[in-house]
Design a protein around this motif. Structure first.
Motif, PDB file in Angstrom:
ATOM      1  N   GLY A  12      53.660  70.335  41.569  1.00 41.21           N
ATOM      2  CA  GLY A  12      53.548  69.660  42.856  1.00 41.21           C
ATOM      3  C   GLY A  12      52.108  69.397  43.258  1.00 41.21           C
ATOM      4  N   ILE A  13      51.229  70.388  43.065  1.00 41.40           N
ATOM      5  CA  ILE A  13      49.807  70.203  43.400  1.00 41.40           C
ATOM      6  C   ILE A  13      49.206  69.094  42.543  1.00 41.40           C
ATOM      7  N   GLY A  14      49.453  69.161  41.226  1.00 44.90           N
ATOM      8  CA  GLY A  14      48.919  68.138  40.321  1.00 44.90           C
ATOM      9  C   GLY A  14      49.421  66.748  40.666  1.00 44.90           C
ATOM     10  N   THR A  15      50.717  66.630  40.906  1.00 44.81           N
ATOM     11  CA  THR A  15      51.308  65.334  41.224  1.00 44.81           C
ATOM     12  C   THR A  15      50.794  64.809  42.558  1.00 44.81           C
ATOM     13  N   ALA A  16      50.676  65.698  43.550  1.00 46.76           N
ATOM     14  CA  ALA A  16      50.181  65.285  44.869  1.00 46.76           C
ATOM     15  C   ALA A  16      48.751  64.746  44.772  1.00 46.76           C
ATOM     16  N   LEU A  17      47.898  65.436  44.026  1.00 50.03           N
ATOM     17  CA  LEU A  17      46.505  64.994  43.885  1.00 50.03           C
ATOM     18  C   LEU A  17      46.412  63.685  43.108  1.00 50.03           C
ATOM     19  N   ILE A  18      47.233  63.541  42.083  1.00 50.50           N
ATOM     20  CA  ILE A  18      47.252  62.292  41.305  1.00 50.50           C
ATOM     21  C   ILE A  18      47.640  61.114  42.193  1.00 50.50           C
ATOM     22  N   ARG A  19      48.630  61.320  43.047  1.00 47.88           N
ATOM     23  CA  ARG A  19      49.095  60.247  43.920  1.00 47.88           C
ATOM     24  C   ARG A  19      48.113  59.979  45.062  1.00 47.88           C
ATOM     25  N   LEU A  20      47.468  61.030  45.572  1.00 46.93           N
ATOM     26  CA  LEU A  20      46.504  60.844  46.659  1.00 46.93           C
ATOM     27  C   LEU A  20      45.264  60.079  46.192  1.00 46.93           C
ATOM     28  N   TYR A  21      44.797  60.431  45.000  1.00 46.18           N
ATOM     29  CA  TYR A  21      43.581  59.807  44.478  1.00 46.18           C
ATOM     30  C   TYR A  21      43.876  58.607  43.577  1.00 46.18           C
ATOM     31  N   LYS A  22      45.165  58.281  43.457  1.00 44.65           N
ATOM     32  CA  LYS A  22      45.606  57.107  42.681  1.00 44.65           C
ATOM     33  C   LYS A  22      44.917  57.026  41.312  1.00 44.65           C
ATOM     34  N   VAL A  23      45.077  58.087  40.540  1.00 49.51           N
ATOM     35  CA  VAL A  23      44.521  58.128  39.190  1.00 49.51           C
ATOM     36  C   VAL A  23      45.144  57.005  38.360  1.00 49.51           C
ATOM     37  N   LYS A  24      44.317  56.219  37.733  1.00 40.68           N
ATOM     38  CA  LYS A  24      44.782  55.017  37.030  1.00 40.68           C
ATOM     39  C   LYS A  24      45.909  55.330  36.045  1.00 40.68           C
ATOM     40  N   VAL A  25      46.904  54.472  36.033  1.00 45.17           N
ATOM     41  CA  VAL A  25      48.081  54.539  35.162  1.00 45.17           C
ATOM     42  C   VAL A  25      48.954  55.754  35.486  1.00 45.17           C
ATOM     43  N   ILE A  26      48.348  56.924  35.519  1.00 41.45           N
ATOM     44  CA  ILE A  26      49.121  58.158  35.711  1.00 41.45           C
ATOM     45  C   ILE A  26      49.831  58.174  37.056  1.00 41.45           C
ATOM     46  N   TYR A  27      49.185  57.623  38.100  1.00 46.54           N
ATOM     47  CA  TYR A  27      49.792  57.735  39.424  1.00 46.54           C
ATOM     48  C   TYR A  27      51.090  56.939  39.530  1.00 46.54           C
ATOM     49  N   LYS A  28      51.219  55.868  38.742  1.00 49.39           N
ATOM     50  CA  LYS A  28      52.477  55.108  38.724  1.00 49.39           C
ATOM     51  C   LYS A  28      53.597  55.935  38.085  1.00 49.39           C
ATOM     52  N   ILE A  29      53.243  56.672  37.044  1.00 51.16           N
ATOM     53  CA  ILE A  29      54.208  57.583  36.419  1.00 51.16           C
ATOM     54  C   ILE A  29      54.594  58.681  37.406  1.00 51.16           C
ATOM     55  N   ALA A  30      53.594  59.188  38.138  1.00 52.14           N
ATOM     56  CA  ALA A  30      53.852  60.224  39.140  1.00 52.14           C
ATOM     57  C   ALA A  30      54.753  59.695  40.252  1.00 52.14           C
ATOM     58  N   ASP A  31      54.521  58.456  40.673  1.00 52.01           N
ATOM     59  CA  ASP A  31      55.371  57.835  41.698  1.00 52.01           C
ATOM     60  C   ASP A  31      56.820  57.740  41.227  1.00 52.01           C
ATOM     61  N   PHE A  32      56.996  57.301  39.974  1.00 50.03           N
ATOM     62  CA  PHE A  32      58.346  57.192  39.420  1.00 50.03           C
ATOM     63  C   PHE A  32      59.007  58.561  39.326  1.00 50.03           C
ATOM     64  N   TYR A  33      58.251  59.539  38.872  1.00 50.70           N
ATOM     65  CA  TYR A  33      58.776  60.909  38.741  1.00 50.70           C
ATOM     66  C   TYR A  33      59.289  61.433  40.078  1.00 50.70           C
ATOM     67  N   VAL A  34      58.487  61.302  41.114  1.00 52.77           N
ATOM     68  CA  VAL A  34      58.869  61.796  42.435  1.00 52.77           C
ATOM     69  C   VAL A  34      60.062  61.018  42.976  1.00 52.77           C
ATOM     70  N   SER A  35      60.021  59.707  42.831  1.00 56.21           N
ATOM     71  CA  SER A  35      61.111  58.862  43.342  1.00 56.21           C
ATOM     72  C   SER A  35      62.434  59.173  42.644  1.00 56.21           C
ATOM     73  N   PHE A  36      62.403  59.290  41.321  1.00 56.28           N
ATOM     74  CA  PHE A  36      63.635  59.518  40.562  1.00 56.28           C
ATOM     75  C   PHE A  36      64.206  60.911  40.815  1.00 56.28           C
TER      76      PHE A  36
END
Length: 236
Positions: free
Chosen positions: A37-61
């Motif tokens: 959760g911490i890793g995913t939250a930080l990735i989404r907050l800082y919009k890490v390139k490419v990875i944050y879209k995967i993180a968005d899909f992971y959370v949404s699904f």
């Protein structure tokens, strides 16, 4: 219909034997999910390139589908993937040697990680931005500001929701019986099947779940008080 109160007591102590496994099923995914959760939250907050879209899909699904489906998808899909990789890389072990609890850990951890990423993200966003700017002004890096200022406060803000997450996993652990793992709910079914006193057995199980929920709330209140004192006393 008469309720056999004596059997409720008997069932209570029999079902309690499954409590250690239930707590393991709850706490291990909670800890792993917290890290995810911490890793995913930080990735989404800082919009890490490419990875944050995967993180968005992971959370949404994961948040958009029920836990029971996660259990079945992992339980049925992970062995297939594992056996393909074992065949490709020449591993000597196969999926049938993997303990059932591993599938539960994976499913519950992924589910908890998705929910906790939103809990932690909202906690971070609730921290006053002025404090972060003040940290930068005295020479702190982003990681230092996060570790020393933002995350402690975000944790305190998120603590009630994290407690709810624990309670949700505790109750959700009853789904582990769907793949024959003998936690509290599974044990209640087994105890009841000896003489068909299902009502009494489930009442006993309900009391145990309720007691654990109350205990979790008490522990959360203590932790919240300590964190508040820590923050008021300054950060190290």
């Amino acid at each position: 219909m008469n309720i056999d109160f004596r059997f409720i007591v008997t069932a209570f102590f029999e079902i309690m034997k499954a409590l250690p496994l239930t707590l393991v099923i709850t706490t291990v995914p909670l800890l792993i999910g917290f890290a995810i959760g911490i890793g995913t939250a930080l990735i989404r907050l800082y919009k890490v390139k490419v990875i944050y879209k995967i993180a968005d899909f992971y959370v949404s699904f994961l948040r958009g589908t029920p836990l029971i489906l996660h259990i079945y998808i992992v339980y049925l899909g992970l062995p297939l993937l594992f056996d393909v990789l074992a065949e490709k890389w020449g591993w000597s072990i196969r999926s049938n040697s993997i303990p059932l609890i591993v599938f539960v850990f994976v499913a519950f951890s992924l589910n908890a990680g998705a929910y906790m990423s939103e809990i932690i993200r909202s906690g971070i966003l609730a921290v006053n931005k002025g404090e972060i700017e003040a940290a930068y002004s005295i020479g702190m890096t982003t990681s230092q500001a996060m570790k020393r200022i933002v995350l402690p406060q975000a944790l305190m803000i998120s603590l009630p929701n994290l407690c709810n997450m624990f309670v949700g996993l505790l109750h959700g652990s009853s789904l582990a019986f769907s793949i024959s793992l003998m936690e509290l709910n599974g044990k209640a079914n087994v105890v009841a099947s000896t003489n068909w006193k299902f009502l009494e057995s489930f009442i006993a199980a309900a009391v145990i779940y309720w007691g654990m929920t109350i205990l979790a709330e008490k522990v959360t209140a203590i932790l919240e008080k300590r964190l508040r004192m820590f923050i008021k006393g300054g950060v190290a």
